[in-house]
Scaffold this motif. Structure first.
Motif, mmCIF file in Angstrom:
data_model
loop_
_atom_site.group_PDB
_atom_site.id
_atom_site.type_symbol
_atom_site.label_atom_id
_atom_site.label_comp_id
_atom_site.label_asym_id
_atom_site.label_seq_id
_atom_site.Cartn_x
_atom_site.Cartn_y
_atom_site.Cartn_z
ATOM 1 N N UNK A 15 33.291 36.460 48.032
ATOM 2 C CA UNK A 15 32.356 35.451 47.514
ATOM 3 C C UNK A 15 31.873 35.827 46.118
ATOM 4 N N UNK A 16 31.500 37.091 45.915
ATOM 5 C CA UNK A 16 31.016 37.557 44.612
ATOM 6 C C UNK A 16 32.100 37.381 43.554
ATOM 7 N N UNK A 17 33.323 37.812 43.877
ATOM 8 C CA UNK A 17 34.434 37.745 42.932
ATOM 9 C C UNK A 17 34.761 36.297 42.574
ATOM 10 N N UNK A 18 34.930 35.452 43.578
ATOM 11 C CA UNK A 18 35.332 34.063 43.329
ATOM 12 C C UNK A 18 34.242 33.267 42.625
ATOM 13 N N UNK A 37 48.682 50.543 45.552
ATOM 14 C CA UNK A 37 48.403 50.745 44.137
ATOM 15 C C UNK A 37 46.921 50.834 43.841
ATOM 16 N N UNK A 38 46.614 50.886 42.574
ATOM 17 C CA UNK A 38 45.231 50.989 42.112
ATOM 18 C C UNK A 38 44.650 49.584 42.034
ATOM 19 N N UNK A 39 43.598 49.339 42.793
ATOM 20 C CA UNK A 39 42.995 48.007 42.873
ATOM 21 C C UNK A 39 42.061 47.732 41.714
ATOM 22 N N UNK A 40 41.990 46.471 41.353
ATOM 23 C CA UNK A 40 41.069 45.977 40.337
ATOM 24 C C UNK A 40 40.665 44.556 40.700
ATOM 25 N N UNK A 41 39.645 44.055 40.008
ATOM 26 C CA UNK A 41 39.302 42.638 40.022
ATOM 27 C C UNK A 41 39.626 42.132 38.626
ATOM 28 N N UNK A 42 40.384 41.046 38.556
ATOM 29 C CA UNK A 42 40.809 40.498 37.272
ATOM 30 C C UNK A 42 40.092 39.184 37.009
ATOM 31 N N UNK A 43 39.718 38.973 35.779
ATOM 32 C CA UNK A 43 39.067 37.732 35.348
ATOM 33 C C UNK A 43 39.932 37.075 34.277
ATOM 34 N N UNK A 44 39.710 35.795 34.050
ATOM 35 C CA UNK A 44 40.437 35.061 33.014
ATOM 36 C C UNK A 44 39.983 35.524 31.639
ATOM 37 N N UNK A 45 40.881 35.611 30.689
ATOM 38 C CA UNK A 45 42.322 35.518 30.837
ATOM 39 C C UNK A 45 42.850 36.771 31.536
ATOM 40 N N UNK A 46 43.988 36.629 32.207
ATOM 41 C CA UNK A 46 44.549 37.738 32.968
ATOM 42 C C UNK A 46 44.775 38.933 32.061
#
Length: 91
Positions: A15-18, A37-46
């Motif tokens: 919910x926080x991410x979206x 792999x190494x996790x991240x949260x990606x925002x626009x632009x990719x």
């Protein structure tokens, strides 16, 4: 900076991410198979070097790696913050 919080709750994380337009991702070429792999949260632009993955794969690696999601809801000025970091649950 406003207070940050830590959670392992999948629904709260998603919910926080979206709400901030983010997507689950991993650093490209850091894992073998789905979700590794190494996790991240990606925002626009990719971001360069990140590969978006689905939530199921992201959360599988999140649990396997025993991570927690450290995040900030709002910045000092009251705007929604995108600050987040994955930390060890044992810290």
């Amino acid at each position: 900076m406003s207070d940050s919080r830590t959670t392992t709750d999948h629904d709260q994380i998603r919910e926080w991410v979206e709400a901030r337009g983010g997507h689950p991702a991993r650093v490209r070429d850091t894992g073998e198979g789905d979700g590794d792999g190494i996790l991240r949260i990606d925002f626009e632009p990719q971001a360069d070097g990140l590969e978006r993955i689905d939530w199921d794969d992201w959360f599988a690696t999140f649990e396997e790696s025993e991570l927690a999601f450290l995040h900030q809801d709002s910045a000092k000025d009251g705007a929604a913050s995108r600050f987040n970091k994955l930390v060890s649950r044992n810290s």
